[in-house]
Design a protein around this motif. Sequence first.
Motif, PDB file in Angstrom:
ATOM      1  N   LEU A  26      21.130  59.864  51.797  1.00  0.00           N
ATOM      2  CA  LEU A  26      19.744  60.305  51.889  1.00  0.00           C
ATOM      3  C   LEU A  26      18.817  59.112  51.685  1.00  0.00           C
ATOM      4  O   LEU A  26      18.949  58.387  50.694  1.00  0.00           O
ATOM      5  N   HIS A  27      17.903  58.912  52.628  1.00  0.00           N
ATOM      6  CA  HIS A  27      16.889  57.870  52.509  1.00  0.00           C
ATOM      7  C   HIS A  27      15.555  58.554  52.265  1.00  0.00           C
ATOM      8  O   HIS A  27      15.114  59.353  53.096  1.00  0.00           O
ATOM      9  N   ILE A  28      14.936  58.251  51.123  1.00  0.00           N
ATOM     10  CA  ILE A  28      13.598  58.766  50.842  1.00  0.00           C
ATOM     11  C   ILE A  28      12.635  57.674  51.301  1.00  0.00           C
ATOM     12  O   ILE A  28      12.640  56.565  50.783  1.00  0.00           O
ATOM     13  N   PHE A  29      11.801  58.013  52.283  1.00  0.00           N
ATOM     14  CA  PHE A  29      10.965  57.031  52.964  1.00  0.00           C
ATOM     15  C   PHE A  29       9.492  57.412  52.861  1.00  0.00           C
ATOM     16  O   PHE A  29       9.126  58.573  53.013  1.00  0.00           O
ATOM     17  N   HIS A  30       8.648  56.404  52.624  1.00  0.00           N
ATOM     18  CA  HIS A  30       7.195  56.598  52.638  1.00  0.00           C
ATOM     19  C   HIS A  30       6.543  55.400  53.305  1.00  0.00           C
ATOM     20  O   HIS A  30       6.880  54.252  53.011  1.00  0.00           O
ATOM     21  N   THR A  54      -1.006  49.975  43.878  1.00  0.00           N
ATOM     22  CA  THR A  54      -0.654  51.254  44.500  1.00  0.00           C
ATOM     23  C   THR A  54       0.780  51.249  44.978  1.00  0.00           C
ATOM     24  O   THR A  54       1.527  52.211  44.760  1.00  0.00           O
ATOM     25  N   VAL A  55       1.203  50.168  45.633  1.00  0.00           N
ATOM     26  CA  VAL A  55       2.580  50.061  46.119  1.00  0.00           C
ATOM     27  C   VAL A  55       3.563  50.141  44.949  1.00  0.00           C
ATOM     28  O   VAL A  55       4.567  50.862  45.022  1.00  0.00           O
ATOM     29  N   ALA A  56       3.288  49.443  43.866  1.00  0.00           N
ATOM     30  CA  ALA A  56       4.175  49.481  42.697  1.00  0.00           C
ATOM     31  C   ALA A  56       4.252  50.902  42.130  1.00  0.00           C
ATOM     32  O   ALA A  56       5.344  51.386  41.788  1.00  0.00           O
ATOM     33  N   ARG A  57       3.120  51.567  42.022  1.00  0.00           N
ATOM     34  CA  ARG A  57       3.072  52.941  41.498  1.00  0.00           C
ATOM     35  C   ARG A  57       3.847  53.889  42.421  1.00  0.00           C
ATOM     36  O   ARG A  57       4.615  54.734  41.962  1.00  0.00           O
ATOM     37  N   GLN A  58       3.687  53.723  43.741  1.00  0.00           N
ATOM     38  CA  GLN A  58       4.381  54.594  44.682  1.00  0.00           C
ATOM     39  C   GLN A  58       5.890  54.321  44.701  1.00  0.00           C
ATOM     40  O   GLN A  58       6.676  55.248  44.846  1.00  0.00           O
ATOM     41  N   LEU A  62       8.800  57.090  44.065  1.00  0.00           N
ATOM     42  CA  LEU A  62       9.988  57.345  44.881  1.00  0.00           C
ATOM     43  C   LEU A  62      11.256  57.299  44.025  1.00  0.00           C
ATOM     44  O   LEU A  62      12.142  58.147  44.175  1.00  0.00           O
ATOM     45  N   GLU A  63      11.328  56.318  43.142  1.00  0.00           N
ATOM     46  CA  GLU A  63      12.496  56.219  42.262  1.00  0.00           C
ATOM     47  C   GLU A  63      12.577  57.413  41.315  1.00  0.00           C
ATOM     48  O   GLU A  63      13.669  57.908  41.027  1.00  0.00           O
ATOM     49  N   ARG A  64      11.430  57.884  40.835  1.00  0.00           N
ATOM     50  CA  ARG A  64      11.406  59.068  39.972  1.00  0.00           C
ATOM     51  C   ARG A  64      11.957  60.282  40.716  1.00  0.00           C
ATOM     52  O   ARG A  64      12.700  61.087  40.162  1.00  0.00           O
ATOM     53  N   LEU A  65      11.617  60.396  42.005  1.00  0.00           N
ATOM     54  CA  LEU A  65      12.128  61.500  42.819  1.00  0.00           C
ATOM     55  C   LEU A  65      13.632  61.360  43.071  1.00  0.00           C
ATOM     56  O   LEU A  65      14.357  62.352  43.175  1.00  0.00           O
ATOM     57  N   ALA A  66      14.114  60.125  43.178  1.00  0.00           N
ATOM     58  CA  ALA A  66      15.522  59.882  43.496  1.00  0.00           C
ATOM     59  C   ALA A  66      16.463  60.077  42.308  1.00  0.00           C
ATOM     60  O   ALA A  66      17.611  60.482  42.485  1.00  0.00           O
TER      61      ALA A  66
END
Length: 179
Positions: A26-30, A54-58, A62-66
């Motif tokens: 699974l690739h979580i992509f934004h 913003t990029v660091a926060r996002q 993503l890692e929190r979701l993973a």
Amino acid sequence: IGDPEARSSRALRKGAEIARRSGARLHIFHAYAPTAGLYSTFDPKTVELMVNETVARQRKGLERLARPLRRRGIDVHTHLVWDFPPHQAVVRFADKQKADLVVADSRRHGRLARWFLTNTDWELIRQCPCPLWFVKSPTLRPKIQVLAAVDPFHAHAKPARLDDRILQTARRAARLLGG
């Protein structure tokens, strides 16, 4: 993922279940795309600082979701790119990864609004290099049903092999997901 800082995502939940049932990666992509007004409002150094923050926060989002998905044994990778427009970023990423499936979340609110497609949705339908699954609900039924739309008369000059590919993909999805 439309919002990497959200607490949950219907597409992510469904994508994770598809990956779990099929053994897929699974690739979580934004795709992050700062608004144009940012560049006209602030000086370049301030913009760079804001974008980096913003990029660091996002990325953290993503890692929190993973994390919980990894704990469940799913092979999960996170990706954040600075790209615009979002549908082209998704297409480029799917091409690069040789994706078997793109699971997309509708970023519309309300039940009625989710039935209508946005411009991004239409562009993904037109350009996505692999099957595309728009998510309306976050869960998969224990036994899914797959509907494949084909044009048996090829009235619009579609190649017959496209219909064959659609049917093969539908059969494969049903087999992999217990349908």
